[in-house]
Design a protein around this motif. Structure first.
Motif, PDB file in Angstrom:
ATOM      1  N   ARG A  10       0.844  -1.202   0.000  1.00 30.46           N
ATOM      2  CA  ARG A  10       0.000   0.000   0.000  1.00 30.46           C
ATOM      3  C   ARG A  10       0.874   1.245   0.000  1.00 30.46           C
ATOM      4  N   GLY A  14      -2.093   6.462  -1.629  1.00 32.22           N
ATOM      5  CA  GLY A  14      -2.134   6.020  -3.018  1.00 32.22           C
ATOM      6  C   GLY A  14      -2.805   4.673  -3.161  1.00 32.22           C
ATOM      7  N   PRO A  15      -2.521   3.974  -4.251  1.00 31.06           N
ATOM      8  CA  PRO A  15      -3.214   2.712  -4.532  1.00 31.06           C
ATOM      9  C   PRO A  15      -2.714   1.556  -3.675  1.00 31.06           C
ATOM     10  N   GLU A  16      -3.553   0.553  -3.568  1.00 29.38           N
ATOM     11  CA  GLU A  16      -3.174  -0.711  -2.940  1.00 29.38           C
ATOM     12  C   GLU A  16      -2.937  -1.710  -4.060  1.00 29.38           C
ATOM     13  N   LEU A  17      -1.784  -2.370  -4.012  1.00 28.69           N
ATOM     14  CA  LEU A  17      -1.436  -3.348  -5.035  1.00 28.69           C
ATOM     15  C   LEU A  17      -1.464  -4.744  -4.429  1.00 28.69           C
TER      16      LEU A  17
END
Length: 216
Positions: A10, A14-17
Motif C-alpha cells: 500500500r 495512493g493505490p493498494e497493489l
C-alpha cells in the motif's frame, strides 16, 4: 528461488497493489508484464528488499522480505541480488573496471581484480576494462552493467525493462545475453517489461521454470 503468498503493498495516500501468488524455482525465469502502473517496479523493489509488504510474505533466495531488517538487508541484497536497471547507472567518472570494483567495495569486499576480469571476460568486454562509460556503445554498456550485476554471484537477477528503446535485433541480443548468463550461473531471472517481444523470446526458447505473471 522466489515464493510469494497473499502479497500486498500500500502506498501512503495512493493505490493498494495485490499480487498473485508466485513460485519460481532456483534457475527459473519470471516475466512481470503489464502497462505503466501495473506494479512491476513495486514488485521488483519488494523482491530486492527495498520495500516491505503491507500484508503477506515474499521469500527471495531463502530470505523472508517481511523479516528483513535494514542493516542485514543491505548485506543480503549485496550478496543475493543482481540488479540490471533500465538506466544503467554506470559512474561516468570511473572506468569499466572501476565500476565493478565499486560494487565490491559497496558489498564490503576487498577489491578482487581477478574476479572482475573473469566477469568482464564472460560477457566479452574484458578489453574495455580501462574505458569509461562515455566511450562505450549501448550494447557494450549493457554488458558491463550485467557483468556488474553478476559479479558477486547473486542468486537472483532483477532486470527492469532491459529491451526498452532497443530495436528488434538489439532486443534479441539483450535477452539472449540475460538468458545465457543466468543459465550459466544457475540464477533465477526476473524481467519486468511492457514489451511483448520479451514474452515471445522466452516462449520460443525453452526455459526451465518459465512463468509469466502480472498482467494488470
Amino acid at each position: 528461488m522466489i515464493s510469494t503468498r497473499q502479497l500486498v503493498y500500500r502506498y501512503a495516500g495512493g493505490p493498494e497493489l495485490r499480487f498473485d501468488d508466485i513460485d519460481v524455482a532456483q534457475g527459473g525465469v519470471l516475466l512481470l508484464q503489464g502497462a505503466s502502473g501495473a506494479g512491476k517496479s513495486t514488485w521488483l523493489a519488494l523482491a530486492a528488499g527495498l520495500l516491505r509488504p503491507g500484508e503477506g510474505d515474499m521469500t527471495v533466495a531463502g530470505q523472508s522480505i517481511h523479516a528483513l531488517r535494514k542493516v542485514a538487508g543491505d548485506a543480503w541484497r549485496a550478496r543475493s541480488i543482481g540488479f540490471l536497471p533500465q538506466k544503467l547507472h554506470l559512474s561516468a567518472a570511473l572506468t569499466v573496471h572501476g565500476n565493478l570494483a565499486m560494487a565490491q567495495w559497496a558489498a564490503g569486499d576487498v577489491q578482487d581484480d581477478q574476479r572482475i576480469a573473469e566477469a568482464l571476460s564472460a560477457l566479452g568486454v574484458h578489453d574495455l576494462a580501462q574505458r569509461k562509460p562515455a566511450q562505450l556503445s549501448g550494447g557494450q554498456a549493457q554488458r558491463v552493467a550485467l557483468a556488474r550485476a553478476v559479479l558477486l554471484q547473486p542468486k537472483v537477477i532483477l532486470a527492469d525493462e532491459p529491451t526498452a528503446s532497443l530495436d528488434d535485433a538489439a532486443a534479441q541480443a539483450s535477452l539472449a545475453l540475460l538468458q545465457a548468463t543466468a543459465s550459466r550461473q544457475g540464477v533465477t531471472l526476473v524481467i519486468a517489461t511492457h514489451d511483448a517481444r520479451v514474452a515471445v523470446f522466452f516462449a520460443e526458447n525453452t526455459c526451465r521454470g518459465f512463468k509469466n505473471k502480472l498482467h494488470r
